[in-house]
Design a protein around this motif. Structure first.
Motif, mmCIF file in Angstrom:
data_model
loop_
_atom_site.group_PDB
_atom_site.id
_atom_site.type_symbol
_atom_site.label_atom_id
_atom_site.label_comp_id
_atom_site.label_asym_id
_atom_site.label_seq_id
_atom_site.Cartn_x
_atom_site.Cartn_y
_atom_site.Cartn_z
ATOM 1 N N SER A 17 -45.855 -44.138 -22.969
ATOM 2 C CA SER A 17 -45.389 -42.851 -23.868
ATOM 3 C C SER A 17 -44.028 -43.206 -24.129
ATOM 4 N N ASN A 38 -55.633 -40.138 -17.299
ATOM 5 C CA ASN A 38 -55.865 -39.184 -18.278
ATOM 6 C C ASN A 38 -55.707 -37.683 -17.663
ATOM 7 N N VAL A 43 -50.711 -36.483 -18.372
ATOM 8 C CA VAL A 43 -50.789 -36.494 -19.888
ATOM 9 C C VAL A 43 -49.678 -35.943 -20.443
ATOM 10 N N SER A 44 -49.475 -34.347 -19.808
ATOM 11 C CA SER A 44 -48.779 -33.457 -20.429
ATOM 12 C C SER A 44 -47.358 -33.769 -19.855
ATOM 13 N N ALA A 47 -46.077 -36.972 -22.137
ATOM 14 C CA ALA A 47 -45.878 -36.591 -23.379
ATOM 15 C C ALA A 47 -44.318 -35.882 -23.325
ATOM 16 N N TYR A 48 -44.043 -34.843 -22.381
ATOM 17 C CA TYR A 48 -42.934 -34.305 -22.409
ATOM 18 C C TYR A 48 -41.577 -35.091 -22.211
ATOM 19 N N ALA A 50 -41.288 -38.453 -22.906
ATOM 20 C CA ALA A 50 -41.097 -39.048 -23.845
ATOM 21 C C ALA A 50 -40.580 -38.464 -24.964
ATOM 22 N N SER A 51 -40.871 -37.235 -25.330
ATOM 23 C CA SER A 51 -40.374 -36.321 -26.366
ATOM 24 C C SER A 51 -38.811 -35.866 -25.990
ATOM 25 N N CYS A 56 -42.284 -43.408 -20.458
ATOM 26 C CA CYS A 56 -43.171 -42.933 -19.293
ATOM 27 C C CYS A 56 -44.331 -43.831 -19.416
ATOM 28 N N ASN A 205 -43.026 -29.735 -15.829
ATOM 29 C CA ASN A 205 -42.394 -30.745 -16.682
ATOM 30 C C ASN A 205 -40.890 -30.414 -16.855
#
Length: 221
Positions: A17, A38, A43-44, A47-48, A50-51, A56, A205
């Protein structure tokens, strides 16, 4: 970005990510005894992170043998360390349940193999399985007591595999800088009656990211 990481005569499935801006630090993340990369919590979190600007890499390694899982994790660390695409200054190792045991084991092995590896900046343990359910007399704490880099534990206060007082007792004996964040009333799977999974994941997160940021900033000072 999906990748296949060579591991012996096979490959480990993994996913990067990637943040919009180039990241100097990354997190390697893996799953527990069941499931794979997965798993929704992974996954959560990926994504957090990377944003929020942290690379990650999460990977799947099936198998319930801790030595095998540790070997796989070590391979992924080497892969990322030598990567020309991402050229990181350091990584944090993270895992859920058995994955966090494997991460702790990697850090202990690397520090025993010849001095601390500067590439590894810290350890994130999500639902660390300190003992088997109802088997509180046998603690899986030997790797934790050897570690010197910063450690974050995120555990449920009602985790049947990590009794609150026992983890606090182990933490008090650890030589590493450590922090425990308790998710109130959460079980080993981080489920809390009356709260949605997304709500619990938001708390996890945010905790992980703020701890990473503190430790990355310390490194820069």
């Amino acid at each position: 970005i999906k990748v296949k990481i060579p591991f012996g005569n096979k490959y480990l499935d993994a996913i990067f990510s990637v943040p919009e801006k180039k990241s100097r630090y990354g997190v390697i993340l893996t799953h527990g005894a069941g499931g794979d990369m997965n798993f929704p919590h992974l996954v959560s979190l990926a994504a957090y992170l990377a944003s929020h600007g942290v690379l990650c890499l999460r990977f799947t390694c099936k198998g319930l043998n801790i030595a095998y899982r540790t070997k796989a994790f070590k391979t992924v660390v080497e892969y990322l360390k030598l990567s020309d695409d991402y050229q990181l200054s350091g990584v944090f190792l993270a895992g859920r349940s058995m994955g966090s045991r494997a991460a702790a084991s990697v850090i202990r092995q690397l520090s025993q193999d010849g001095g601390d590896d500067d590439f590894i900046q810290g350890l994130v343990c999500l639902s660390y399985p300190l003992h088997r359910p109802k088997l509180q007399s046998k603690l899986r704490d030997e790797d934790l007591l050897f570690i010197r880099c910063p450690v974050l534990f995120v555990s449920g206060s009602a985790d049947e595999m990590c009794e609150k007082q026992l983890l606090e007792g182990v933490a008090s004996k650890m030589k590493a800088p450590k922090k425990i964040h308790w998710i109130d009333k959460a079980n080993h799977g981080m489920a809390v009656k009356g709260r949605t999974t997304d709500d619990v994941m938001e708390e996890i997160n945010a905790q992980v990211f703020s701890w990473l940021r503190e430790n990355i900033e310390l490194e820069h000072k």
